[in-house]
Write an enzyme that holds these catalytic residues in place. Structure first.
Site, short mmCIF file in Angstrom:
data_model
loop_
_atom_site.label_atom_id
_atom_site.label_comp_id
_atom_site.label_asym_id
_atom_site.label_seq_id
_atom_site.Cartn_x
_atom_site.Cartn_y
_atom_site.Cartn_z
N HIS A 197 36.10 62.33 -1.56
CA HIS A 197 36.50 62.29 -0.13
C HIS A 197 37.63 61.28 0.09
CE1 HIS A 197 32.17 63.76 0.98
NE2 HIS A 197 32.87 64.66 0.30
N HIS B 180 34.70 72.05 4.22
CA HIS B 180 34.34 70.89 3.39
C HIS B 180 34.57 71.18 1.91
CE1 HIS B 180 32.65 67.09 2.24
NE2 HIS B 180 32.04 67.74 1.26
N HIS C 7 32.72 71.00 -8.05
CA HIS C 7 33.45 69.92 -8.71
C HIS C 7 33.77 70.22 -10.18
CE1 HIS C 7 33.12 67.40 -5.22
NE2 HIS C 7 31.80 67.50 -5.22
#
Length: 264
Positions: free
Chosen positions: A79, A236, A263
């Site tokens: 983030h 997101h 990821h």
């Protein structure tokens, strides 16, 4: 997209909880010279080891992105890295007194706010770019990332979970700093209520709460305030994706088409 490297005009600091460790962590971001890149510094360890945000230093992608150097680790970097990338920050020194970047509200918005509050400094040296000349694809089961030549950075993302609220959400972002801030940076991480007990038993999500994640049961969202965007979940995922491609070390000019990725 700007063509000169950028850093912060001044340092910023905040304190928050580690999503997975549940520990209180202080984070300070300082300006850095041209060509320094993004470097994380573990101030809580002897000698203050430095870990560069670079793809060769990625060591774990379980539920977040973890980088390491000589066994020293920093996790949940995505983030903050997305905030750097979204605001065009190439060089920064990130000091932590723990092994995880604090989760804040589960999005990149608090980091964006802090960086914008001190301002961004343009540096003399030019940015480097990766320009995609030929298409290629990485596939694993029903998940894939393909990359195609384009005149801009574009991300087309599709998620498809076995849940009525998360079936076939799609979003396409033609990247700009303004669109990242307005359309992506505020989108929060999310998780399923049924998975939380298992995560806790494995020492994960110890700091997770309705203050820093969207929590979903079998049919509904448990957060009282609901969603920030009707398709916050896929937004997101794009935020995470931007944070992860930021670890390449320079912007990519190409069109990413992403299906059910994560990821890893």
């Amino acid at each position: 997209m700007d063509f000169r490297q950028r850093t912060l005009k001044d340092e910023i600091s905040c304190t928050g909880i580690g999503l997975h460790s549940g520990k209180k962590i202080r984070l300070t971001v300082k300006p850095a010279p041209p060509d320094a890149g993004i470097k994380f510094v573990r101030k809580d360890l002897p000698g203050h080891p430095v870990i560069k945000a670079y793809f060769e230093n990625v060591v774990d992608t379980t539920l977040s992105t973890t980088i390491a150097n000589n066994g020293y680790r920093v996790s949940t970097v995505e983030h903050l890295m997305a905030a750097f990338f979204g605001l065009g920050i190439d060089n920064a020194r990130v000091e932590l007194d723990g092994a995880e970047v604090p989760i804040m509200d589960g999005s990149a918005a608090p980091f964006v706010f802090l960086i914008k509050s001190v301002g961004i400094k343009e540096q003399r040296n030019p940015k480097n770019f990766i320009v995609i000349k030929k298409p290629f694809e990485v596939q694993e089961g029903n998940r894939s990332v393909s990359l195609h030549p384009s005149k801009e950075l574009k991300i087309s993302y599709t998620i498809d979970f076995h849940h009525p609220l998360l079936k076939n959400q799609e979003y396409e972002l033609s990247f700009s700093g303004k669109d990242f801030v307005n359309e992506i940076s505020r989108a929060r991480t999310f998780g399923f209520l049924k998975d939380i007990q298992t995560l806790w038993e494995n020492g994960l999500a110890m700091g997770g709460s309705l203050d820093n994640a969207i929590v979903i049961d079998d049919f509904r969202i448990l957060n009282e305030d609901g969603l920030r965007y009707k398709d916050e979940f896929v937004r997101h995922k794009i935020l995470d994706f931007i944070g992860d491609i930021a670890i390449i070390g320079c912007p990519v000019i190409g069109h990413f088409v992403v299906q059910r990725s994560g990821h890893s």
